[in-house]
Design an enzyme around this catalytic site. Structure first.
Site, short mmCIF file in Angstrom:
data_model
loop_
_atom_site.label_atom_id
_atom_site.label_comp_id
_atom_site.label_asym_id
_atom_site.label_seq_id
_atom_site.Cartn_x
_atom_site.Cartn_y
_atom_site.Cartn_z
CG PHE A 126 -2.02 0.96 1.18
CD1 PHE A 126 -3.24 0.61 0.62
CD2 PHE A 126 -1.87 2.24 1.69
CE1 PHE A 126 -4.28 1.52 0.56
CE2 PHE A 126 -2.91 3.16 1.64
CZ PHE A 126 -4.12 2.79 1.07
CG ASP A 198 -0.47 -2.22 6.98
OD1 ASP A 198 -1.58 -2.50 7.46
OD2 ASP A 198 -0.22 -1.18 6.33
CE1 TYR A 223 -9.60 2.76 6.40
CE2 TYR A 223 -8.75 3.91 8.32
CZ TYR A 223 -8.59 3.44 7.04
OH TYR A 223 -7.39 3.65 6.38
CE LYS A 224 -8.33 -0.13 4.56
NZ LYS A 224 -6.89 -0.19 4.26
NE ARG A 372 -10.10 -2.90 -3.42
CZ ARG A 372 -9.65 -2.33 -2.31
NH1 ARG A 372 -8.52 -2.74 -1.75
NH2 ARG A 372 -10.33 -1.35 -1.74
C1 LIG Z 1 -6.14 1.04 4.16
C2 LIG Z 1 -4.67 0.88 4.31
C3 LIG Z 1 -3.87 1.90 4.89
C4 LIG Z 1 -4.49 3.22 5.26
O1 LIG Z 1 -3.65 4.02 6.05
P1 LIG Z 1 -4.27 5.25 6.86
O2 LIG Z 1 -3.10 5.94 7.41
O3 LIG Z 1 -5.19 4.66 7.89
O4 LIG Z 1 -5.06 6.08 5.90
C5 LIG Z 1 -2.53 1.64 5.10
N1 LIG Z 1 -1.98 0.46 4.74
C6 LIG Z 1 -2.71 -0.52 4.15
C7 LIG Z 1 -2.07 -1.81 3.77
C8 LIG Z 1 -4.07 -0.32 3.90
O5 LIG Z 1 -4.77 -1.26 3.29
#
Ligand SMILES: *Cc1c(COP(=O)(O)O)cnc(C)c1O
Length: 413
Positions: A126, A198, A223-224, A372
């Site tokens: 990400f 992560d 939030y997921k 997705r």
């Molecule tokens: C959704 C997601 C994030 C989001 O990071 P925020 O700082 O909470 O916006 C980070 N890493 C991964 C792998 C994600 O899927």
């Protein structure tokens, strides 16, 4: 191929009753819980109560009276149960991005050696994960910190005695591919390197054993699959063995051992508390606290079992159609090697996604050409897969996705 009996799968589903915990619009099929989880009814109630009676009634007394001040720790302890950690190894605060900065710096400080400088990650991680390392690299200079990127399949072999830490996302956001974190930690530790995991796409949807796998640091969002609402605070985990020497540069007053002494000199609190920076966002942290109660009486093994069934049913339901060959599955074909999503490449992925959303089936699009489908076992039903596939079949057979309405890209995809 046998026709899947979706109704029977719903009747046999031990988690079917959990859907009642959520407020979902009746005309929507929601396959985007991997991006923003649905609203638990109890969260709406708690947020109302927090504003009306706590903030609105008890005002500043609430910090003590309603334990606002200890929310980061108490909520962290609840999250710990879902990720195989001890209660005092997890704290709720900030965003994944900010927590990544803290753990990257903590890992560099823990390894301590000046002849190591590589943070190893995967090219398709990400982006924020990579950006945060690039920020540290730009701030300290490449002689202190350098991001090295490899393909996911090469990650384990790329670890060497230059590696400070491996920064790895358990479930890839694009493909849904799942990494073996235990094996990664074993190899990393054999080189005296550390692991930062992560858990954005795995927390709340599959069993995670951070202690057993000997993970050093971890971050994740709420939030997921934890359903705490847009921008709700994230969490950070630090293995107990790193607590005594724990150092991170965002030394805010909430991470001080005695914040209300207002001493001019920073003195870090003991343990995980040291990861705190500033005042917690109380309203959304109450939302996290309430959202976690949706997991009461549910085991993550059950959640995972249903997740595997959901992705399997969708994958095989789609494959029955004539047009299926236009969709290239970029997720691992075997359910046990992926998280709770399926991603397909299609040259018209964006338009198809928009046409589905227009018919009440919410999936999402990721550049350059992926669609997705995320499956949330606490509220998704098997009959929703049936309806979604019927809608998709109609869109594909009529080619209605070529409608000029779907040519314009929206800001958030
Ligand atoms: C959704 C997601 C994030 C989001 O990071 P925020 O700082 O909470 O916006 C980070 N890493 C991964 C792998 C994600 O899927």
């Amino acid at each position: 191929m046998n026709q899947t009996d979706y109704a029977q799968l719903d009747r046999d589903d031990p988690l079917a009753h959990k859907r009642d915990d959520f407020q979902l619009p009746p005309d929507i099929i929601y396959f985007d819980g991997n991006s923003l989880g649905a609203l638990p009814k109890r969260v709406a109630e708690v947020v109302n109560k927090t504003t009306a009676t706590q903030w609105g009634g008890d005002l500043i007394k609430s910090w003590n009276q309603h334990n606002w001040v200890s929310l980061p720790t108490s909520v962290g302890a609840k999250i710990a149960q879902l990720i195989g950690a001890r209660a005092d190894e997890v704290i709720c605060c900030d965003s994944i991005s900010v927590n990544l900065f803290k753990v990257i710096c903590a890992a560099m400080s823990a390894v301590g050696s000046h002849d190591r400088r590589i943070i190893l990650s995967t090219r398709d991680n990400f982006p924020t994960d990579l950006y945060m390392v690039q920020g540290v690299e730009a701030f300290l200079g490449q002689q202190r910190c350098e991001l090295k990127l490899v393909d996911e399949s090469e990650l384990i072999d790329a670890i060497d005695d230059q590696t400070v830490a491996v920064l790895a996302t358990e479930v890839n956001f694009r493909t849904g591919r799942r990494l073996d974190l235990a094996k990664l930690a074993e190899v990393a530790h054999s080189f005296n390197a550390l692991v930062i995991a992560d858990l954005a796409h795995s927390a709340g949807v599959m069993p995670i054993q951070l202690n057993q796998w000997q993970i050093d640091y971890a971050v994740g969002c709420t939030y997921k699959y934890l359903n705490a609402g847009p921008g709700a605070p994230a969490f950070v985990y630090v293995n107990q063995r790193h607590h005594a020497a724990l150092k991170q540069p965002l030394q805010g007053w909430f991470g001080h051992s005695r914040p209300f002494d207002f001493n001019p000199d920073y003195q870090g609190a003991a343990g995980i508390q040291r990861m705190l920076v500033g005042t917690p966002p109380v309203i959304s942290m109450q939302a996290v606290n309430a959202a976690l109660d949706c997991f009461d009486g549910v085991s993550l093994e059950q959640v995972r079992a249903k997740s595997l069934q959901l992705t399997h049913a969708f994958q095989h339901g789609l494959a029955c159609h004539d047009w299926a060959s236009e969709f290239e599955l970029i997720s691992p074909p075997q359910a046990q090697h992926r998280g709770s999503q399926l991603s397909y490449a299609h040259p018209h992925a964006y338009q198809i996604c928009q046409a589905l959303i227009d018919r009440g089936v919410i999936a999402d699009f990721r550049a350059p050409n992926y669609i997705r489908f995320g499956f949330a076992p606490l509220y998704n039903q098997f009959r929703e897969i049936q309806v979604a596939l019927e809608q998709l079949a109609d869109i594909m057979e009529s080619q209605s996705y070529l409608d000029p309405r779907w040519q314009q890209r929206l800001a958030v995809t």
